[in-house]
Design an enzyme around this catalytic site. Structure first.
Site, PDB file in Angstrom:
ATOM      1  N   GLY A   1       0.822  -1.208   0.000  1.00  0.00           N
ATOM      2  CA  GLY A   1       0.000   0.000   0.000  1.00  0.00           C
ATOM      3  C   GLY A   1       0.851   1.249   0.000  1.00  0.00           C
ATOM      4  O   GLY A   1       2.085   1.186  -0.022  1.00  0.00           O
TER       5      GLY A   1
ATOM      6  N   TYR B   1      -2.828   9.536   4.913  1.00  0.00           N
ATOM      7  CA  TYR B   1      -2.169   8.225   5.088  1.00  0.00           C
ATOM      8  C   TYR B   1      -2.495   7.646   6.472  1.00  0.00           C
ATOM      9  O   TYR B   1      -2.915   6.480   6.578  1.00  0.00           O
ATOM     10  CB  TYR B   1      -0.658   8.422   4.890  1.00  0.00           C
ATOM     11  CG  TYR B   1       0.193   7.294   5.408  1.00  0.00           C
ATOM     12  CD1 TYR B   1       0.167   6.042   4.803  1.00  0.00           C
ATOM     13  CD2 TYR B   1       1.040   7.485   6.503  1.00  0.00           C
ATOM     14  CE1 TYR B   1       0.964   5.005   5.284  1.00  0.00           C
ATOM     15  CE2 TYR B   1       1.834   6.459   6.983  1.00  0.00           C
ATOM     16  CZ  TYR B   1       1.791   5.218   6.369  1.00  0.00           C
ATOM     17  OH  TYR B   1       2.565   4.192   6.845  1.00  0.00           O
TER      18      TYR B   1
HETATM   19  P1  NAI Z   1       7.192   0.896   0.679  1.00  0.00           P
HETATM   20  O1  NAI Z   1       6.502   2.049   0.079  1.00  0.00           O
HETATM   21  O2  NAI Z   1       8.665   0.753   0.447  1.00  0.00           O
HETATM   22  O3  NAI Z   1       6.486  -0.463   0.239  1.00  0.00           O
HETATM   23  C1  NAI Z   1       5.116  -0.558  -0.002  1.00  0.00           C
HETATM   24  C2  NAI Z   1       4.895  -1.513  -1.162  1.00  0.00           C
HETATM   25  O4  NAI Z   1       3.503  -1.585  -1.413  1.00  0.00           O
HETATM   26  C3  NAI Z   1       5.588  -1.064  -2.456  1.00  0.00           C
HETATM   27  O5  NAI Z   1       6.410  -2.077  -2.978  1.00  0.00           O
HETATM   28  C4  NAI Z   1       4.432  -0.764  -3.400  1.00  0.00           C
HETATM   29  O6  NAI Z   1       4.698  -1.090  -4.759  1.00  0.00           O
HETATM   30  C5  NAI Z   1       3.311  -1.628  -2.819  1.00  0.00           C
HETATM   31  N1  NAI Z   1       2.021  -1.074  -3.183  1.00  0.00           N
HETATM   32  C6  NAI Z   1       1.623   0.228  -3.145  1.00  0.00           C
HETATM   33  N2  NAI Z   1       0.377   0.354  -3.620  1.00  0.00           N
HETATM   34  C7  NAI Z   1      -0.037  -0.895  -3.957  1.00  0.00           C
HETATM   35  C8  NAI Z   1      -1.227  -1.387  -4.517  1.00  0.00           C
HETATM   36  N3  NAI Z   1      -2.252  -0.585  -4.810  1.00  0.00           N
HETATM   37  N4  NAI Z   1      -1.310  -2.729  -4.744  1.00  0.00           N
HETATM   38  C9  NAI Z   1      -0.281  -3.554  -4.445  1.00  0.00           C
HETATM   39  N5  NAI Z   1       0.893  -3.120  -3.923  1.00  0.00           N
HETATM   40  C10 NAI Z   1       1.007  -1.801  -3.674  1.00  0.00           C
HETATM   41  O7  NAI Z   1       6.890   0.954   2.251  1.00  0.00           O
HETATM   42  P2  NAI Z   1       7.637   0.236   3.453  1.00  0.00           P
HETATM   43  O8  NAI Z   1       8.481   1.209   4.139  1.00  0.00           O
HETATM   44  O9  NAI Z   1       8.207  -1.037   2.995  1.00  0.00           O
HETATM   45  O10 NAI Z   1       6.407  -0.054   4.426  1.00  0.00           O
HETATM   46  C11 NAI Z   1       5.658  -1.255   4.310  1.00  0.00           C
HETATM   47  C12 NAI Z   1       4.369  -1.093   5.087  1.00  0.00           C
HETATM   48  O11 NAI Z   1       4.653  -0.772   6.445  1.00  0.00           O
HETATM   49  C13 NAI Z   1       3.461   0.022   4.555  1.00  0.00           C
HETATM   50  O12 NAI Z   1       2.123  -0.396   4.634  1.00  0.00           O
HETATM   51  C14 NAI Z   1       3.714   1.161   5.515  1.00  0.00           C
HETATM   52  O13 NAI Z   1       2.584   2.001   5.628  1.00  0.00           O
HETATM   53  C15 NAI Z   1       3.994   0.423   6.809  1.00  0.00           C
HETATM   54  N6  NAI Z   1       4.854   1.192   7.697  1.00  0.00           N
HETATM   55  C16 NAI Z   1       6.192   1.297   7.439  1.00  0.00           C
HETATM   56  C17 NAI Z   1       7.016   1.998   8.305  1.00  0.00           C
HETATM   57  C18 NAI Z   1       8.501   2.066   8.114  1.00  0.00           C
HETATM   58  O14 NAI Z   1       9.197   2.517   9.041  1.00  0.00           O
HETATM   59  N7  NAI Z   1       9.027   1.638   6.972  1.00  0.00           N
HETATM   60  C19 NAI Z   1       6.448   2.710   9.469  1.00  0.00           C
HETATM   61  C20 NAI Z   1       5.019   2.553   9.616  1.00  0.00           C
HETATM   62  C21 NAI Z   1       4.263   1.805   8.766  1.00  0.00           C
HETATM   63  C1  15L Z   2       5.509   5.550   8.370  1.00  0.00           C
HETATM   64  O1  15L Z   2       4.334   5.215   8.519  1.00  0.00           O
HETATM   65  C2  15L Z   2       6.158   5.502   7.034  1.00  0.00           C
HETATM   66  O2  15L Z   2       5.697   4.417   6.253  1.00  0.00           O
HETATM   67  C3  15L Z   2       7.667   5.440   7.108  1.00  0.00           C
HETATM   68  O3  15L Z   2       8.197   5.782   5.830  1.00  0.00           O
HETATM   69  C4  15L Z   2       8.251   6.365   8.175  1.00  0.00           C
HETATM   70  O4  15L Z   2       8.146   7.656   7.779  1.00  0.00           O
HETATM   71  C5  15L Z   2       7.566   6.122   9.517  1.00  0.00           C
HETATM   72  O5  15L Z   2       6.155   6.106   9.420  1.00  0.00           O
HETATM   73  C6  15L Z   2       7.934   7.138  10.614  1.00  0.00           C
HETATM   74  O6  15L Z   2       7.053   7.673  11.270  1.00  0.00           O
HETATM   75  O7  15L Z   2       9.152   7.350  10.807  1.00  0.00           O
END
Ligand code: NAI
Ligand code: 15L
Length: 281
Positions: free
Chosen positions: A79, A142
């Site tokens: 997402g 978001y």
């Molecule tokens: P990211 O943006 O790198 O990965 C998200 C993936 O979801 C991407 O590969 C994208 O292509 C895919 N995606 C987006 N829209 C889509 C759709 N309509 N259908 C199918 N796939 C879709 O994000 P990241 O950092 O890997 O985060 C993963 C999850 O964890 C997300 O849901 C994010 O909100 C959540 N999250 C991440 C945090 C972090 O520190 N990285 C913090 C809080 C939440």
């Molecule tokens: C999130 O929800 C985002 O996906 C990630 O990219 C970071 O920004 C994280 O929160 C954060 O609060 O540091």
């Protein structure tokens, strides 16, 4: 990190597998199942042994129904992961979450681990310590979409008995890089510990857990999710001195410093009421 148990699911599904966390989790979660099905709308590495790779946009209802076939549990990381216009957030995070839950219900999937976010409660202050059951105060479209996902999870449990652990992830990175992340950091190993706990706790209903390491400074009290059994083993402390020296003193009147959501609270077309850049309308 050593494998935590000899646990083996028959088939786990990891959505968002092309993303930053998905790529980190793919080899780790493979160790806990016979088959790991990975999905995204973007291209992924080809399937290795015991893997299935499926391109599946979350907004495609039929594709989601096929995707959930034979899946015991889901790690839902797909997402939109940052602030975007509502029209972009809606199909991926709201319609997409509905499609995933409805497909899981119809396919008989038992449990979903939902990658929610600290931005569900981003407008609580950095001078507050909050529990999981506080009233949501999303800081962005978001964050609002993640609050919807949590409500959806509660509904599917109450109505259909489909269990979820919603993880309000802080900042999941190899290491903390700024002052805010000294409080919000979640190490990769602690993320794996948290996912294994969430997958294996005997009864979760719909539980909410903040995804943070055992940081000395924290805004989150996980006592309402103790039954999930998450025990973080890492801490941001070894990085504190270097991060504070690099960043210097912070202006505590700035909204991105006052609120837990950090920079997210000033993102988007509205900016922050009263701040330079805020749209008049
Ligand atoms: P990211 O943006 O790198 O990965 C998200 C993936 O979801 C991407 O590969 C994208 O292509 C895919 N995606 C987006 N829209 C889509 C759709 N309509 N259908 C199918 N796939 C879709 O994000 P990241 O950092 O890997 O985060 C993963 C999850 O964890 C997300 O849901 C994010 O909100 C959540 N999250 C991440 C945090 C972090 O520190 N990285 C913090 C809080 C939440
Ligand atoms: C999130 O929800 C985002 O996906 C990630 O990219 C970071 O920004 C994280 O929160 C954060 O609060 O540091």
């Amino acid at each position: 990190m050593q494998e935590l148990t000899g646990l083996r699911f028959k088939r786990l599904l990891l959505t968002g597998a092309a993303g930053a966390l998905g790529r980190m989790l793919r080899p780790r979660m493979k160790r806990y199942c016979e088959t790991l099905r990975v999905s995204d709308l973007a291209a992924m590495d080809p399937a290795g042994e015991g893997e299935e790779v499926v391109i599946a946009p979350l907004e495609d209802e039929a594709a989601m129904y096929d995707l959930l076939d034979g899946v015991d549990a889901v790690l839902h990381f797909g997402g939109v992961s940052i602030e975007k216009p509502f029209s972009t957030v809606l199909p991926a995070n709201i319609v997409g979450a509905y499609n995933l839950y409805e497909a899981a219900r119809r396919r008989g999937t038992k449990r979903i681990i939902f990658a929610s976010s600290n931005h569900v409660t981003g407008f609580y202050g950095q001078d507050e310590t909050i529990k999981a059951h506080v009233v949501p105060r999303p800081d962005t479209f978001y964050g609002l979409s993640k609050a919807f996902g949590e409500n959806l999870a509660q509904f599917y449990f109450d109505r259909h008995g489909l269990e979820t652990v919603s993880i309000r992830i802080g900042s999941c990175l190899p290491e903390p890089v700024d002052r805010r992340q000294l409080s919000s950091w979640l190490s990769h190993d602690d993320m794996e510990r948290l996912l294994v706990a969430a997958l294996t706790a005997p009864i979760v209903g719909h539980s909410i857990v903040y995804g943070a390491s055992d940081n000395r400074t924290t805004w989150w009290d996980n006592s309402q999710g103790k039954h999930v059994g998450y025990r973080p083993q890492d801490t941001s402390e070894p990085w504190r001195a270097a991060v504070e020296a690099k960043q210097g003193p912070v202006d505590t009147t700035r909204p991105e410093v006052r609120f837990q959501g950090g920079g997210f609270v000033v993102l988007g077309p509205f900016a922050f009421a009263g701040q330079p850049g805020a749209e008049a309308a």
